[in-house]
Write a protein that holds these residues in place. Structure first.
Motif, PDB file in Angstrom:
ATOM      1  N   MET A  48      28.232  22.022 -61.501  1.00 46.16           N
ATOM      2  CA  MET A  48      29.485  22.359 -62.148  1.00 46.16           C
ATOM      3  C   MET A  48      29.222  22.879 -63.546  1.00 46.16           C
ATOM      4  O   MET A  48      28.292  22.447 -64.207  1.00 46.16           O
ATOM      5  N   THR A  49      30.067  23.784 -63.979  1.00 48.84           N
ATOM      6  CA  THR A  49      29.933  24.297 -65.329  1.00 48.84           C
ATOM      7  C   THR A  49      30.456  23.273 -66.315  1.00 48.84           C
ATOM      8  O   THR A  49      31.217  22.360 -65.968  1.00 48.84           O
ATOM      9  N   SER A  50      30.039  23.456 -67.550  1.00 50.30           N
ATOM     10  CA  SER A  50      30.441  22.517 -68.600  1.00 50.30           C
ATOM     11  C   SER A  50      31.954  22.494 -68.786  1.00 50.30           C
ATOM     12  O   SER A  50      32.549  21.436 -68.945  1.00 50.30           O
ATOM     13  N   SER A  51      32.594  23.669 -68.763  1.00 51.24           N
ATOM     14  CA  SER A  51      34.047  23.705 -68.968  1.00 51.24           C
ATOM     15  C   SER A  51      34.786  23.087 -67.785  1.00 51.24           C
ATOM     16  O   SER A  51      35.815  22.442 -67.949  1.00 51.24           O
ATOM     17  N   ARG A  52      34.256  23.272 -66.576  1.00 49.43           N
ATOM     18  CA  ARG A  52      34.904  22.671 -65.406  1.00 49.43           C
ATOM     19  C   ARG A  52      34.773  21.145 -65.452  1.00 49.43           C
ATOM     20  O   ARG A  52      35.718  20.430 -65.132  1.00 49.43           O
ATOM     21  N   THR A  53      33.596  20.657 -65.863  1.00 45.10           N
ATOM     22  CA  THR A  53      33.400  19.214 -65.999  1.00 45.10           C
ATOM     23  C   THR A  53      34.357  18.644 -67.039  1.00 45.10           C
ATOM     24  O   THR A  53      34.970  17.604 -66.824  1.00 45.10           O
ATOM     25  N   ALA A  54      34.497  19.361 -68.158  1.00 51.67           N
ATOM     26  CA  ALA A  54      35.422  18.907 -69.204  1.00 51.67           C
ATOM     27  C   ALA A  54      36.854  18.887 -68.691  1.00 51.67           C
ATOM     28  O   ALA A  54      37.614  17.959 -68.976  1.00 51.67           O
ATOM     29  N   THR A  55      37.241  19.888 -67.912  1.00 52.91           N
ATOM     30  CA  THR A  55      38.592  19.941 -67.340  1.00 52.91           C
ATOM     31  C   THR A  55      38.820  18.786 -66.379  1.00 52.91           C
ATOM     32  O   THR A  55      39.863  18.127 -66.417  1.00 52.91           O
ATOM     33  N   LEU A  56      37.840  18.521 -65.528  1.00 55.88           N
ATOM     34  CA  LEU A  56      37.965  17.402 -64.589  1.00 55.88           C
ATOM     35  C   LEU A  56      38.063  16.072 -65.331  1.00 55.88           C
ATOM     36  O   LEU A  56      38.841  15.195 -64.947  1.00 55.88           O
ATOM     37  N   ARG A  57      37.294  15.923 -66.387  1.00 55.63           N
ATOM     38  CA  ARG A  57      37.369  14.693 -67.188  1.00 55.63           C
ATOM     39  C   ARG A  57      38.743  14.546 -67.825  1.00 55.63           C
ATOM     40  O   ARG A  57      39.312  13.458 -67.856  1.00 55.63           O
ATOM     41  N   THR A  58      39.278  15.644 -68.324  1.00 50.09           N
ATOM     42  CA  THR A  58      40.598  15.614 -68.944  1.00 50.09           C
ATOM     43  C   THR A  58      41.672  15.227 -67.922  1.00 50.09           C
ATOM     44  O   THR A  58      42.516  14.375 -68.187  1.00 50.09           O
ATOM     45  N   ILE A  59      41.625  15.831 -66.749  1.00 47.88           N
ATOM     46  CA  ILE A  59      42.601  15.532 -65.698  1.00 47.88           C
ATOM     47  C   ILE A  59      42.465  14.083 -65.250  1.00 47.88           C
ATOM     48  O   ILE A  59      43.454  13.364 -65.097  1.00 47.88           O
ATOM     49  N   THR A  60      41.229  13.636 -65.047  1.00 46.99           N
ATOM     50  CA  THR A  60      40.998  12.250 -64.622  1.00 46.99           C
ATOM     51  C   THR A  60      41.479  11.278 -65.688  1.00 46.99           C
ATOM     52  O   THR A  60      42.120  10.270 -65.376  1.00 46.99           O
TER      53      THR A  60
END
Length: 99
Positions: free
Chosen positions: A1-13
């Motif tokens: 996963m890309t860094s921005s996608r990981t950050a987005t998933l963390r934010t949503i979670t």
């Protein structure tokens, strides 16, 4: 996963977890009576969990279904084995942690 996608998933979670915790804590209260829907005069119940003070929201509590208010608690489920979002503190532990 890309860094921005990981950050987005963390934010949503994080947002989903915060919402679930807020709903669970909103149902907590020391009184069996539900606060009035007009904003009510019931004062919030506060709890300290691991050094963090959490206050219930009487207006949000009033919006819960009557059965939940009467029970005085909300059950929350999670599927723990997905580090770093949810995981046990250590092997064999029953304490859950996450990032």
């Amino acid at each position: 996963m890309t860094s921005s996608r990981t950050a987005t998933l963390r934010t949503i979670t994080s947002a989903a977890l915060a919402t679930a915790c807020g709903l669970a804590l909103a149902a907590c209260g020391s009184s069996g009576a539900a606060p009035a829907r007009s904003g009510g005069s019931a004062s919030p119940t506060t709890t300290v969990v691991k050094g963090v003070t959490i206050a219930s929201d009487p207006e949000l509590t009033a919006r819960l279904p009557e059965a939940v208010r009467k029970a005085g608690k909300v059950g929350v489920a999670t599927d723990v084995p997905y580090p770093p979002f949810e995981m046990y503190v250590s092997e064999g532990s029953k304490e859950i942690t996450g990032r």
